[in-house]
Design a protein around this motif. Structure first.
Motif, PDB file in Angstrom:
ATOM      1  N   GLY A  26     -70.654  -4.603  35.939  1.00 10.05           N
ATOM      2  CA  GLY A  26     -70.042  -5.748  35.284  1.00 10.05           C
ATOM      3  C   GLY A  26     -71.011  -6.603  34.480  1.00 10.05           C
ATOM      4  O   GLY A  26     -72.165  -6.789  34.863  1.00 10.05           O
ATOM      5  N   LEU A  27     -70.529  -7.124  33.375  1.00  9.03           N
ATOM      6  CA  LEU A  27     -71.256  -8.075  32.543  1.00  9.03           C
ATOM      7  C   LEU A  27     -70.408  -9.326  32.383  1.00  9.03           C
ATOM      8  O   LEU A  27     -69.178  -9.268  32.445  1.00  9.03           O
ATOM      9  N   MET A  28     -71.075 -10.443  32.141  1.00  8.54           N
ATOM     10  CA  MET A  28     -70.353 -11.697  31.999  1.00  8.54           C
ATOM     11  C   MET A  28     -71.104 -12.617  31.040  1.00  8.54           C
ATOM     12  O   MET A  28     -72.296 -12.426  30.770  1.00  8.54           O
ATOM     13  N   PRO A  29     -70.410 -13.624  30.506  1.00  8.61           N
ATOM     14  CA  PRO A  29     -71.092 -14.591  29.648  1.00  8.61           C
ATOM     15  C   PRO A  29     -72.129 -15.398  30.418  1.00  8.61           C
ATOM     16  O   PRO A  29     -72.004 -15.606  31.634  1.00  8.61           O
ATOM     17  N   LEU A 168     -65.675  -2.318  33.476  1.00  8.22           N
ATOM     18  CA  LEU A 168     -66.025  -1.874  32.120  1.00  8.22           C
ATOM     19  C   LEU A 168     -65.666  -2.963  31.114  1.00  8.22           C
ATOM     20  O   LEU A 168     -64.560  -3.518  31.175  1.00  8.22           O
ATOM     21  N   PRO A 169     -66.577  -3.306  30.173  1.00  9.35           N
ATOM     22  CA  PRO A 169     -66.158  -4.142  29.044  1.00  9.35           C
ATOM     23  C   PRO A 169     -65.041  -3.427  28.287  1.00  9.35           C
ATOM     24  O   PRO A 169     -65.018  -2.194  28.208  1.00  9.35           O
ATOM     25  N   LYS A 170     -64.118  -4.204  27.726  1.00  7.58           N
ATOM     26  CA  LYS A 170     -62.979  -3.578  27.048  1.00  7.58           C
ATOM     27  C   LYS A 170     -62.596  -4.352  25.794  1.00  7.58           C
ATOM     28  O   LYS A 170     -62.645  -5.583  25.761  1.00  7.58           O
ATOM     29  N   THR A 171     -62.236  -3.613  24.751  1.00 12.23           N
ATOM     30  CA  THR A 171     -61.599  -4.198  23.579  1.00 12.23           C
ATOM     31  C   THR A 171     -60.177  -3.658  23.557  1.00 12.23           C
ATOM     32  O   THR A 171     -59.965  -2.450  23.493  1.00 12.23           O
ATOM     33  N   LEU A 172     -59.216  -4.539  23.662  1.00 17.93           N
ATOM     34  CA  LEU A 172     -57.819  -4.152  23.886  1.00 17.93           C
ATOM     35  C   LEU A 172     -57.346  -3.053  22.953  1.00 17.93           C
ATOM     36  O   LEU A 172     -56.849  -2.023  23.378  1.00 17.93           O
ATOM     37  N   VAL A 173     -57.433  -3.335  21.680  1.00 15.27           N
ATOM     38  CA  VAL A 173     -57.026  -2.380  20.654  1.00 15.27           C
ATOM     39  C   VAL A 173     -58.058  -2.446  19.541  1.00 15.27           C
ATOM     40  O   VAL A 173     -58.865  -3.368  19.476  1.00 15.27           O
ATOM     41  N   GLY A 218     -54.941  -5.344  37.042  1.00 18.24           N
ATOM     42  CA  GLY A 218     -55.361  -4.042  37.544  1.00 18.24           C
ATOM     43  C   GLY A 218     -56.777  -4.067  38.072  1.00 18.24           C
ATOM     44  O   GLY A 218     -57.075  -3.463  39.119  1.00 18.24           O
ATOM     45  N   GLU A 219     -57.670  -4.759  37.383  1.00 18.93           N
ATOM     46  CA  GLU A 219     -59.048  -4.861  37.862  1.00 18.93           C
ATOM     47  C   GLU A 219     -59.095  -5.619  39.188  1.00 18.93           C
ATOM     48  O   GLU A 219     -59.849  -5.252  40.100  1.00 18.93           O
ATOM     49  N   GLN A 220     -58.316  -6.678  39.279  1.00 21.04           N
ATOM     50  CA  GLN A 220     -58.308  -7.447  40.516  1.00 21.04           C
ATOM     51  C   GLN A 220     -57.789  -6.611  41.679  1.00 21.04           C
ATOM     52  O   GLN A 220     -58.314  -6.669  42.806  1.00 21.04           O
ATOM     53  N   ASP A 221     -56.773  -5.798  41.410  1.00 26.84           N
ATOM     54  CA  ASP A 221     -56.267  -4.911  42.457  1.00 26.84           C
ATOM     55  C   ASP A 221     -57.323  -3.898  42.887  1.00 26.84           C
ATOM     56  O   ASP A 221     -57.403  -3.517  44.059  1.00 26.84           O
ATOM     57  N   TRP A 229     -63.618 -12.451  39.697  1.00 17.19           N
ATOM     58  CA  TRP A 229     -64.086 -11.612  38.600  1.00 17.19           C
ATOM     59  C   TRP A 229     -63.186 -11.782  37.389  1.00 17.19           C
ATOM     60  O   TRP A 229     -61.957 -11.767  37.507  1.00 17.19           O
ATOM     61  N   SER A 230     -63.789 -11.965  36.223  1.00 22.47           N
ATOM     62  CA  SER A 230     -63.060 -12.000  34.959  1.00 22.47           C
ATOM     63  C   SER A 230     -63.633 -10.922  34.062  1.00 22.47           C
ATOM     64  O   SER A 230     -64.838 -10.935  33.772  1.00 22.47           O
ATOM     65  N   PRO A 231     -62.832  -9.957  33.624  1.00 19.25           N
ATOM     66  CA  PRO A 231     -63.351  -8.873  32.785  1.00 19.25           C
ATOM     67  C   PRO A 231     -63.920  -9.384  31.471  1.00 19.25           C
ATOM     68  O   PRO A 231     -63.484 -10.417  30.938  1.00 19.25           O
TER      69      PRO A 231
END
Length: 504
Positions: A26-29, A168-173, A218-221, A229-231
């Protein structure tokens, strides 16, 4: 052959299912929202490569070749797409389709199990994957027609992505914007002349929200309700926007969303406006959108987020993707990356044209956007090896100063230059160092008053081609802090980075 491929997919599935994405992924600001850090609070400089079709077009052996090369060049992030732009009916290299019966709510296990195996392979080489769950065309097309990802289907797909790929870092679309008109009609009506009609604007952000919130859930589950945690989550805008609409960066469209934890843009591949009246970013001014995102995060009441140009001009791609134009070279992509980072970006994203699409002679033809016709040839383009020196110049300073760096264009006196000729500066807000990138090799003048001391300051020229330092004598000019610097003359390049660092 197909039977062997299917058996391979089943085998990979059995192995990959045993691997869980670790929390260390995980990465975060950072605390001020400007930069990135890992789970231990250590600085993370985003050095990404663009490999959109990695999961789809490469077999495991080829993926290992690709990832080994990128790891050797300091890349720590790779952008890759799950549900790719080449279609819902297009099988991957193993012959597997992404979904059962073309239903985005029914992922096909062998397809995603193979993705699992590549994500683990990358992690073992020190590379994280920034996943694009789906290309933007699956929300809407250029003509503004809806596609398979809707407010009804996106929650199921998003939850699957979040639960299977936490951390995983994610870009929605990718490569589209939530505020859209019929671009096809806009271009055609403009070409035809006359008074253009009024176009319907559709706000597709409800689909984006549905996908994002399902990923978060889904990540929280996956990680358990007791873990905060915040993606790291954003969108990958196209470089264009419509007159009267938000500028093309993530926060302009979705800045009030709590799930948007990373701001991004695409400065793109074009240095002229070929499709009026649709505005877009100029590829020779990649720093411009970075500056605007950074400034937007500093406004009162705004949320500061790390900012990235997640698609600058690809090396070996034609200007505007058109073969009548020259292609972008290593100098172009190198300059753009230094300027963007010194303007406030939390890192850089590189791309090589034949690599991002994984052109394989006789199997996957090039799309014509660049002269490259083999991904292995573009893999070793010189720019790919030069990206690591941007991060090195920053990481060579003390860790504490990593989170104190700020854009410092105001210290440049006189004409800083325009477009990709602009001299760009960055400094430590506590005054321990100044860095100035010049793409021209011409003398420039800066005000060094922000340094806490003139005495004891070490001066170096940093070489953006090989990451080496060249020390030179730096003489304080009494009470005058405005000093001219002349870069060294050396064959092979004209760009240099000045580093002034207080050592005592």
């Amino acid at each position: 052959m197909h039977l062997k491929a299917s058996l391979f997919s089943i085998a990979v599935s059995a192995v990959a299912a045993a691997w869980n994405v670790p929390p260390e992924y995980g990465l975060m600001p950072s605390s001020d929202g400007r930069f990135l850090r890992d789970i231990n609070g250590q600085p993370f400089f985003w050095q990404a490569d663009t490999a959109w079709l990695l999961f789809h077009r490469l077999n495991y052996t080829e993926a290992e070749t690709y990832l080994s090369d990128r790891a050797s060049k300091g890349f720590n992030m790779v952008l890759a797409v799950g549900f790719t732009q080449i279609g819902i009916t297009s099988p991957n290299r193993n012959g597997d389709l992404p979904f059962v019966g073309k239903d985005v709510q029914q992922p096909n296990e062998p397809y995603w199990a193979y993705i699992d195996s590549i994500i683990e392979l990358a992690w073992n080489k020190g590379i994280r994957i920034c996943m694009v769950p789906a290309w933007g065309q699956y929300v809407h097309d250029s003509a503004n027609n809806p596609s398979v990802l809707t407010t009804s289907t996106a929650p199921t797909f998003g939850h699957f992505i979040g639960q299977r790929y936490p951390y995983l870092p994610k870009t929605l679309v990718a490569d589209t914007n939530p505020w859209w008109e019929n671009k096809t009609a806009v271009k055609a009506d403009y070409a035809a002349g006359g008074v253009p009609p009024t176009y319907e604007v559709v706000d597709w952000s409800p689909v984006y929200d549905a996908l994002a919130m399902a990923i978060v859930a889904g990540e929280q589950d996956a990680i358990g309700s007791g873990t905060a945690w915040s993606p790291l989550l954003t969108i990958h805008p196209t470089n264009q926007w419509f007159n009267g609409g938000p500028l093309a960066f993530a926060s302009a469209f979705l800045g009030d969303r709590s799930w948007l934890t990373l701001d991004s843009c695409q400065s793109g591949h074009t240095d002229f406006p070929p499709n009026p009246p649709i505005p877009w970013w100029n590829a020779r001014r990649g720093w411009e959108s970075i500056e605007q995102m950074y400034a937007a995060g500093a406004q009162q009441g705004a949320r500061a987020r790390p900012v990235l140009d997640n698609e600058a001009h690809y090396e070996n791609r034609y200007d505007n993707g058109n073969s009548v134009n020259p292609w972008w070279n290593a100098s172009d992509v190198r300059t753009g990356s230094w300027q963007a980072v010194f303007s406030g970006a939390a890192g850089l994203t590189y791309g090589a044209d034949a690599v991002m699409q994984f052109v394989i002679p006789g199997l996957y033809a090039p799309d014509g956007s660049g002269p490259g016709d083999d991904w292995l040839a573009d893999l070793v383009l010189p720019g790919s090896g030069q990206m690591q020196w941007v991060g090195k110049a920053i990481m060579d300073r003390e860790d504490a100063t990593y989170f104190r760096r700020v854009p410092a264009q105001d210290i440049i006196t006189g004409d800083a230059g325009a477009d990709d000729k602009r001299v760009t500066a960055m400094r430590d807000s506590a005054g321990s160092w100044i860095m100035v990138y010049t793409p021209t090799g011409k003398p420039f003048t800066i005000d060094t008053a922000t340094l806490v001391s003139c005495n004891g300051t070490q001066a170096n020229w940093f070489n953006p081609l090989d990451g080496t330092y060249r020390t030179f004598d730096f003489v304080c000019a009494g009470s005058n802090s405005v000093i001219m610097f002349t870069p060294p003359v050396e064959d092979g390049h004209i760009d240099w980075t000045l580093v002034l660092e207080v050592k005592s």
